[in-house]
Design an enzyme around this catalytic site. Structure first.
Site, PDB file in Angstrom:
ATOM      1  N   HIS A  10       0.729  -1.146  -0.067  1.00  0.00           N
ATOM      2  CA  HIS A  10       0.027  -0.014  -0.157  1.00  0.00           C
ATOM      3  C   HIS A  10       0.922   1.110   0.265  1.00  0.00           C
ATOM      4  O   HIS A  10       0.545   2.268  -0.848  1.00  0.00           O
ATOM      5  CB  HIS A  10      -0.878   0.096   1.104  1.00  0.00           C
ATOM      6  CG  HIS A  10      -1.939  -0.916   1.378  1.00  0.00           C
ATOM      7  ND1 HIS A  10      -2.245  -1.712   2.503  1.00  0.00           N
ATOM      8  CD2 HIS A  10      -2.849  -1.529   0.638  1.00  0.00           C
ATOM      9  CE1 HIS A  10      -3.231  -2.350   2.409  1.00  0.00           C
ATOM     10  NE2 HIS A  10      -3.640  -2.418   1.238  1.00  0.00           N
TER      11      HIS A  10
ATOM     12  N   ARG B  21      -2.463  -5.905  -8.332  1.00  0.00           N
ATOM     13  CA  ARG B  21      -1.094  -6.820  -8.324  1.00  0.00           C
ATOM     14  C   ARG B  21      -1.604  -7.762  -9.116  1.00  0.00           C
ATOM     15  O   ARG B  21      -0.385  -8.418  -9.823  1.00  0.00           O
ATOM     16  CB  ARG B  21      -1.671  -7.643  -6.951  1.00  0.00           C
ATOM     17  CG  ARG B  21      -1.270  -6.625  -5.548  1.00  0.00           C
ATOM     18  CD  ARG B  21      -1.714  -7.454  -4.461  1.00  0.00           C
ATOM     19  NE  ARG B  21      -3.099  -7.406  -4.419  1.00  0.00           N
ATOM     20  CZ  ARG B  21      -4.250  -7.840  -3.392  1.00  0.00           C
ATOM     21  NH1 ARG B  21      -3.410  -7.867  -2.319  1.00  0.00           N
ATOM     22  NH2 ARG B  21      -5.205  -7.789  -3.633  1.00  0.00           N
TER      23      ARG B  21
ATOM     24  N   LYS C  71     -17.828  -6.411   7.189  1.00  0.00           N
ATOM     25  CA  LYS C  71     -16.277  -6.887   7.850  1.00  0.00           C
ATOM     26  C   LYS C  71     -16.000  -6.430   9.374  1.00  0.00           C
ATOM     27  O   LYS C  71     -16.522  -5.315   9.641  1.00  0.00           O
ATOM     28  CB  LYS C  71     -15.436  -6.347   6.874  1.00  0.00           C
ATOM     29  CG  LYS C  71     -15.149  -6.948   5.391  1.00  0.00           C
ATOM     30  CD  LYS C  71     -13.826  -6.398   4.992  1.00  0.00           C
ATOM     31  CE  LYS C  71     -13.494  -6.864   3.410  1.00  0.00           C
ATOM     32  NZ  LYS C  71     -12.144  -6.074   2.870  1.00  0.00           N
TER      33      LYS C  71
ATOM     34  N   SER D  17      -3.150  -7.454   2.982  1.00  0.00           N
ATOM     35  CA  SER D  17      -3.498  -7.262   4.398  1.00  0.00           C
ATOM     36  C   SER D  17      -3.929  -8.476   5.153  1.00  0.00           C
ATOM     37  O   SER D  17      -3.506  -8.883   6.065  1.00  0.00           O
ATOM     38  CB  SER D  17      -4.641  -6.187   4.668  1.00  0.00           C
ATOM     39  OG  SER D  17      -4.277  -4.983   4.370  1.00  0.00           O
TER      40      SER D  17
HETATM   41  O1  PNS Z   1      -9.022  -2.615   0.550  1.00  0.00           O
HETATM   42  P1  PNS Z   1     -10.094  -3.084   0.060  1.00  0.00           P
HETATM   43  O2  PNS Z   1     -10.923  -3.582   1.391  1.00  0.00           O
HETATM   44  O3  PNS Z   1      -9.966  -3.992  -0.992  1.00  0.00           O
HETATM   45  O4  PNS Z   1     -10.899  -1.748  -0.581  1.00  0.00           O
HETATM   46  C1  PNS Z   1     -11.968  -1.903  -1.047  1.00  0.00           C
HETATM   47  C2  PNS Z   1     -12.770  -0.448  -1.267  1.00  0.00           C
HETATM   48  C3  PNS Z   1     -12.652   0.187  -0.041  1.00  0.00           C
HETATM   49  C4  PNS Z   1     -12.050   0.191  -2.454  1.00  0.00           C
HETATM   50  C5  PNS Z   1     -14.396  -0.617  -1.542  1.00  0.00           C
HETATM   51  O5  PNS Z   1     -14.915  -1.618  -0.358  1.00  0.00           O
HETATM   52  C6  PNS Z   1     -14.991   0.408  -1.621  1.00  0.00           C
HETATM   53  O6  PNS Z   1     -14.980   1.277  -2.543  1.00  0.00           O
HETATM   54  N1  PNS Z   1     -15.654   1.125  -0.471  1.00  0.00           N
HETATM   55  C7  PNS Z   1     -16.298   2.398  -0.332  1.00  0.00           C
HETATM   56  C8  PNS Z   1     -17.826   2.040  -0.569  1.00  0.00           C
HETATM   57  C9  PNS Z   1     -18.215   2.356  -1.956  1.00  0.00           C
HETATM   58  O7  PNS Z   1     -18.138   3.349  -2.553  1.00  0.00           O
HETATM   59  N2  PNS Z   1     -18.873   1.204  -2.828  1.00  0.00           N
HETATM   60  C10 PNS Z   1     -19.009   1.382  -4.144  1.00  0.00           C
HETATM   61  C11 PNS Z   1     -17.949   0.907  -5.186  1.00  0.00           C
HETATM   62  S1  PNS Z   1     -18.306  -0.029  -6.249  1.00  0.00           S
END
Ligand code: PNS
Length: 176
Positions: free
Chosen positions: A17, A90, A41, A128
């Site tokens: 990150h 990745r 989560k 993570s």
């Molecule tokens: O580190 P992660 O858990 O892979 O991150 C995922 C993340 C934070 C990018 C995703 O959960 C997210 O976009 N969360 C915010 C809520 C949102 O905007 N959802 C709509 C996107 S399709």
């Protein structure tokens, strides 16, 4: 001023990150690392803790800020006047999910671009969840997380391990 957002759960922030955040900070005037809240989560670190860990790891970057986002990223980006979301890719396995999210975010906020950055090869395997798993078994995570947060990660998981062991010991023995 060109503002980008690096979103993620950061539970906890890894060297992978940090590499993406550092490289984004070279391309944009301001990078906001947005620690997101996912009600589905149960994180190992609270959102406040995760923001603090990100802040500590990024304090040497003058144009990086840490914040939390508990709603839609598309709305958060509008509120922060950001023009881009920066995501690390990745492997091809990341692509389908990320591509879907990029299209949804574009639909919700047409002015917002999603910029994919190739993860450095040294961190291709890192996540993570892998850090949580290794730390959960008491393994060495010093090569996976920034040194500024190593102690926090080690102590959080050793505390979880002792709690689990205590629970195991209290459980009545099953006799056949
Ligand atoms: O580190 P992660 O858990 O892979 O991150 C995922 C993340 C934070 C990018 C995703 O959960 C997210 O976009 N969360 C915010 C809520 C949102 O905007 N959802 C709509 C996107 S399709």
């Amino acid at each position: 001023m060109r503002i980008a957002i690096c979103p993620g759960s950061f539970d906890p922030i890894t060297l992978g990150h940090l590499d993406i955040i550092r490289r984004a900070s070279l391309l944009f005037d301001l990078v906001i690392v947005a620690v997101t809240v996912n009600p589905n989560k149960t994180p190992s670190f609270s959102v406040e803790e995760r923001v603090e860990l990100v802040r500590r790891c990024t304090e040497s970057f003058s144009n990086v800020q840490a914040d939390c986002c508990d709603g839609l990223l598309a709305d958060y980006a509008k509120e922060k006047n950001a023009c881009a979301l920066v995501k690390g890719l990745r492997a091809v396995t990341d692509f389908e999910y990320e591509f879907q999210m990029a299209l949804i975010n574009k639909q919700l906020n047409p002015e917002l671009e999603t910029v994919f950055m190739t993860t450095s090869s040294a961190y291709m395997y890192l996540s993570s969840s892998a850090v949580r798993q290794v730390a959960g078994y008491g393994g060495d995570v010093s090569q996976f997380v920034p040194p500024q947060i190593l102690e926090d990660v080690v102590s959080r998981f050793s505390a979880e391990r002792s709690q689990n062991n205590e629970r195991e010991c209290k459980r009545p023995t099953q006799h056949d």
